[in-house]
Structures are given as C-alpha cells and as structure tokens.
Design a protein around this motif. Structure first.
Motif, PDB file in Angstrom:
ATOM      1  N   ASP A   1       0.875  -1.170   0.000  1.00 32.05           N
ATOM      2  CA  ASP A   1       0.000   0.000   0.000  1.00 32.05           C
ATOM      3  C   ASP A   1       0.916   1.223   0.000  1.00 32.05           C
ATOM      4  N   GLU A   2       1.133   1.792  -1.169  1.00 39.35           N
ATOM      5  CA  GLU A   2       2.126   2.868  -1.297  1.00 39.35           C
ATOM      6  C   GLU A   2       1.754   4.101  -0.477  1.00 39.35           C
ATOM      7  N   ALA A   3       0.480   4.454  -0.437  1.00 35.78           N
ATOM      8  CA  ALA A   3       0.057   5.638   0.319  1.00 35.78           C
ATOM      9  C   ALA A   3       0.354   5.467   1.807  1.00 35.78           C
ATOM     10  N   ALA A   4       0.041   4.284   2.345  1.00 40.21           N
ATOM     11  CA  ALA A   4       0.303   4.030   3.761  1.00 40.21           C
ATOM     12  C   ALA A   4       1.795   4.053   4.056  1.00 40.21           C
ATOM     13  N   LEU A   5       2.594   3.483   3.138  1.00 34.37           N
ATOM     14  CA  LEU A   5       4.039   3.437   3.361  1.00 34.37           C
ATOM     15  C   LEU A   5       4.654   4.826   3.273  1.00 34.37           C
ATOM     16  N   ARG A   6       4.168   5.637   2.349  1.00 29.68           N
ATOM     17  CA  ARG A   6       4.702   7.005   2.238  1.00 29.68           C
ATOM     18  C   ARG A   6       4.326   7.846   3.458  1.00 29.68           C
ATOM     19  N   ALA A   7       3.161   7.575   4.052  1.00 27.91           N
ATOM     20  CA  ALA A   7       2.788   8.276   5.290  1.00 27.91           C
ATOM     21  C   ALA A   7       3.758   7.905   6.406  1.00 27.91           C
ATOM     22  N   CYS A   8       4.148   6.624   6.467  1.00 26.29           N
ATOM     23  CA  CYS A   8       5.149   6.190   7.450  1.00 26.29           C
ATOM     24  C   CYS A   8       6.499   6.848   7.168  1.00 26.29           C
ATOM     25  N   LYS A   9       6.823   6.978   5.895  1.00 22.74           N
ATOM     26  CA  LYS A   9       8.097   7.598   5.530  1.00 22.74           C
ATOM     27  C   LYS A   9       8.159   9.039   6.022  1.00 22.74           C
ATOM     28  N   GLN A  10       7.069   9.772   5.866  1.00 24.95           N
ATOM     29  CA  GLN A  10       7.034  11.148   6.354  1.00 24.95           C
ATOM     30  C   GLN A  10       7.239  11.198   7.865  1.00 24.95           C
ATOM     31  N   GLU A  11       6.637  10.258   8.568  1.00 25.14           N
ATOM     32  CA  GLU A  11       6.775  10.203  10.022  1.00 25.14           C
ATOM     33  C   GLU A  11       8.225   9.941  10.418  1.00 25.14           C
ATOM     34  N   GLN A  12       8.867   9.002   9.735  1.00 24.32           N
ATOM     35  CA  GLN A  12      10.266   8.687  10.044  1.00 24.32           C
ATOM     36  C   GLN A  12      11.195   9.831   9.648  1.00 24.32           C
ATOM     37  N   GLU A  13      10.912  10.500   8.543  1.00 25.38           N
ATOM     38  CA  GLU A  13      11.728  11.649   8.127  1.00 25.38           C
ATOM     39  C   GLU A  13      11.645  12.769   9.149  1.00 25.38           C
ATOM     40  N   ALA A  14      10.454  12.972   9.728  1.00 17.28           N
ATOM     41  CA  ALA A  14      10.300  14.000  10.758  1.00 17.28           C
ATOM     42  C   ALA A  14      11.125  13.662  11.993  1.00 17.28           C
ATOM     43  N   LEU A  15      11.214  12.386  12.337  1.00 15.90           N
ATOM     44  CA  LEU A  15      12.029  11.975  13.480  1.00 15.90           C
ATOM     45  C   LEU A  15      13.510  12.194  13.193  1.00 15.90           C
ATOM     46  N   VAL A  16      13.958  11.814  12.004  1.00 17.18           N
ATOM     47  CA  VAL A  16      15.362  11.989  11.637  1.00 17.18           C
ATOM     48  C   VAL A  16      15.732  13.468  11.584  1.00 17.18           C
ATOM     49  N   ALA A  17      14.768  14.308  11.187  1.00 24.17           N
ATOM     50  CA  ALA A  17      15.014  15.745  11.063  1.00 24.17           C
ATOM     51  C   ALA A  17      15.114  16.453  12.410  1.00 24.17           C
ATOM     52  N   GLY A  18      14.976  15.729  13.502  1.00 22.86           N
ATOM     53  CA  GLY A  18      15.117  16.330  14.825  1.00 22.86           C
ATOM     54  C   GLY A  18      14.095  15.867  15.836  1.00 22.86           C
ATOM     55  N   GLY A  19      12.992  15.300  15.359  1.00 22.33           N
ATOM     56  CA  GLY A  19      11.953  14.861  16.273  1.00 22.33           C
ATOM     57  C   GLY A  19      12.391  13.787  17.237  1.00 22.33           C
ATOM     58  N   VAL A  20      13.361  12.968  16.820  1.00 26.13           N
ATOM     59  CA  VAL A  20      13.826  11.874  17.680  1.00 26.13           C
ATOM     60  C   VAL A  20      14.498  12.410  18.941  1.00 26.13           C
ATOM     61  N   ARG A  21      14.954  13.653  18.896  1.00 25.80           N
ATOM     62  CA  ARG A  21      15.651  14.246  20.049  1.00 25.80           C
ATOM     63  C   ARG A  21      14.693  14.720  21.127  1.00 25.80           C
TER      64      ARG A  21
ATOM     65  N   ALA B   1      16.294   2.647  28.744  1.00 30.41           N
ATOM     66  CA  ALA B   1      16.866   3.974  28.575  1.00 30.41           C
ATOM     67  C   ALA B   1      16.889   4.310  27.085  1.00 30.41           C
ATOM     68  N   VAL B   2      16.466   5.519  26.739  1.00 29.86           N
ATOM     69  CA  VAL B   2      16.421   5.923  25.334  1.00 29.86           C
ATOM     70  C   VAL B   2      17.763   6.511  24.929  1.00 29.86           C
ATOM     71  N   ASP B   3      18.467   5.827  24.047  1.00 25.02           N
ATOM     72  CA  ASP B   3      19.693   6.343  23.453  1.00 25.02           C
ATOM     73  C   ASP B   3      19.276   7.056  22.169  1.00 25.02           C
ATOM     74  N   ARG B   4      19.352   8.378  22.161  1.00 22.50           N
ATOM     75  CA  ARG B   4      18.844   9.150  21.031  1.00 22.50           C
ATOM     76  C   ARG B   4      19.639   8.893  19.752  1.00 22.50           C
ATOM     77  N   ASP B   5      20.925   8.657  19.894  1.00 20.83           N
ATOM     78  CA  ASP B   5      21.734   8.360  18.700  1.00 20.83           C
ATOM     79  C   ASP B   5      21.310   7.028  18.088  1.00 20.83           C
ATOM     80  N   GLN B   6      21.097   6.024  18.937  1.00 19.91           N
ATOM     81  CA  GLN B   6      20.645   4.727  18.439  1.00 19.91           C
ATOM     82  C   GLN B   6      19.253   4.837  17.834  1.00 19.91           C
ATOM     83  N   ALA B   7      18.400   5.625  18.486  1.00 18.90           N
ATOM     84  CA  ALA B   7      17.038   5.788  17.971  1.00 18.90           C
ATOM     85  C   ALA B   7      17.053   6.444  16.597  1.00 18.90           C
ATOM     86  N   GLU B   8      17.911   7.439  16.423  1.00 24.34           N
ATOM     87  CA  GLU B   8      18.008   8.087  15.117  1.00 24.34           C
ATOM     88  C   GLU B   8      18.545   7.115  14.065  1.00 24.34           C
ATOM     89  N   ARG B   9      19.509   6.297  14.457  1.00 25.35           N
ATOM     90  CA  ARG B   9      20.057   5.324  13.508  1.00 25.35           C
ATOM     91  C   ARG B   9      18.986   4.327  13.077  1.00 25.35           C
TER      92      ARG B   9
END
Length: 292
Positions: free
Chosen positions: A178-198, A244-252
């Motif tokens: 389901d490409e639409a569902a997967l692209r929605a997940c991609k946006q969510e993960q991109e937001a985390l990589v862009a700083g949200g994970v911190r 314990a949340v390791d932010r570097d590991q979470a971003e990786r």
C-alpha cells in the motif's frame, strides 16, 4: 462514538503538529486507524471535524490532506508530550505497573489519589491505555491491568520471535504494498530523523516505530502475521518504556527504517527482507545492552 471522535480529532491534530507534517500531506484513514489502534469509523468522523475547522481539507482524489490552517492551530502550540502533565502521569503509571507497584485491579479514585490527575486527564489516559491494550474496564466498577512482558528474558524472546515473523511477512505470496500508507510512514520517520527523535517521548518513539512495522506486516496479506505482531507489540510496550532511550541509536534505527521503506517502494522485497532481519538483530542487541 462522538466522544471518541472528538478525542481522535485532538490526537490527529497533535500528530500533525508533532511530526511537522507539511501542507498537502495525505492523511489516509487506514493508516491513522492503525496508528491510533481504533476502527476507521471514528477516524472518519474525526477527520470531518478537523475539516470543518479548516485544519485539514479534502483532496481532489479523495480523502484529506493537511491544510494551511494546521500551522496556526492550537494543537501546534501545545507543549510536547514529553513535558505534558498527562504524559508524565501516563508514564508513571506504566513504570509502577511494570515494577509491580500496582495491583491487578484498581479504581479511578485510587489512581487520582496516587497520581493527582484531573478527572478529564485520567479519562484520556485510561482511553489511551485501553487502545494500547494493557488495561480494560471491569463490568460495573474499576479497571483490570492485562498481562505485559516484565522480564528481560521474555523481552529478548520477543525479538527472536520478530526475527522469525517480520522478514517472512515480506516474502508472503499474498504480499501487496500500500504505497500511500508506506509514504505516510516515511514522512513520520523523516520528521524523526530531522530532529523529532531528540524530543519525542518514549511513547511517541514506540508508536511511530511500531506503526511502521505493523504497516509493513500488513502488506503480507496474512492476518495471522499481522495479529501476532500487534499482540506482541501490546505486551512489550511497557518494557520498551523502561529501557533507557539512546537518542543516537534511535536516530540510527529511524534512518534504517527509511532505507527499508525505499527498498519496498522500489520493489526490492527480498533485499528488504534481508535488511529487516539485520535491522531487528541489531536493535535486539542494542536493547539488550541498554540499562534502565
């Protein structure tokens, strides 16, 4: 359903703000239903409410997308979940339950005396716990906690089970992306990589990542695989909060998620299955060595 739809409208609004979703981002009903662990009917009603407030708008191809008004909406100005009183209370209850400090059955009055939330905050917290599958209302009076993982050995076994299950899901003959569902997940993960994970809370990280994995498992077309993974994620949720949340590991791991998504979007299923296996193996090793 009105009360649930109103709560979901608020949750979706917060989700848009927390992930900095750009104007025009599609908001698929099914993806939101899976993310918030509800049926599609209340999600549909919640989207209609947000559309009436101009937070989202209808798309020419159907469904809804984020509108300009979302950037100025009250939800965008709310404090992050990590600093929110209700989130703090939720995590304290989760920690106490995992530590064995709470009985199997409890009343709302006892929870208010112990943790001090308002009645409205507690209602929202209990609704969230019900959706996540670790508490249920008793007939007549009170609440009962449901079983969760509580030992390191069981937690490690959960990852070994996922190693058997999730790569195999990608190779099912009934697989359909389901490409639409997967692209929605991609946006969510991109937001985390862009700083949200911190800044994301442990609960937000868990929800984003399990949403992706459950979405991918859903492509298998095998209901037993999907149900098994969802059940497993419900019982391991509290154990994840304690780690314990390791932010570097979470971003990786989020970056690995993006690699996995790109493999699937380009039709490389076998490579994605191999990558999924390595991703889960490495995550299991990281979590096993984490303290907390």
């Amino acid at each position: 359903m009105t009360q649930l739809a109103n709560q979901l409208a608020s949750d979706i609004q917060r989700y848009i703000a927390a992930n900095n979703l750009p104007v025009g981002t599609r908001l698929p009903e099914r993806g939101l239903a899976e993310h918030f662990r509800v049926s599609r009917s209340p999600v549909r009603e919640a989207l209609k409410r947000l559309a009436a407030q101009s937070v989202i708008e209808s798309h020419s191809d159907g469904g809804f997308v984020v509108a300009d008004a979302a950037a100025a909406s009250p939800a965008a100005e709310l404090p992050s979940a990590a600093n929110d009183d209700a989130e703090s209370t939720y995590l304290r209850i989760a920690e106490d339950r995992l530590a064995g400090a709470l009985p199997d059955r409890i009343t709302e009055s006892e929870l208010i005396r112990r943790y001090g939330p308002t009645r409205n905050q507690l209602t929202s917290i209990l609704r969230r716990m019900v959706h996540e599958g670790w508490i249920e209302r008793l007939p007549g009076h009170g609440w009962a906690f449901l079983p969760t993982l509580s030992s390191s050995a069981a937690y490690n076994q959960s990852y070994r089970f996922r190693l058997l299950l999730e790569p195999a899901a990608l190779l099912e003959s009934s697989y359909r992306l389901d490409e639409a569902a997967l692209r929605a997940c991609k946006q969510e993960q991109e937001a985390l990589v862009a700083g949200g994970v911190r800044t994301a809370s442990p609960a937000q990280l868990f929800d984003a990542n399990t949403h992706l994995h459950e979405t991918i498992a859903g492509f298998s077309g095998n209901l037993f695989i999907v149900d098994s993974l969802r059940r497993l994620n419900r019982v391991r949720r509290l154990m994840e909060y304690r780690k314990a949340v390791d932010r570097d590991q979470a971003e990786r791991r989020c970056r690995e998620h993006l690699t996995l998504i790109d493999l699937l979007l380009t039709g490389q299923r076998e490579a994605a299955a191999d990558f999924m296996r390595l991703h889960l193996r490495d995550a299991a090793r990281e979590k096993a060595s984490a303290t907390g």
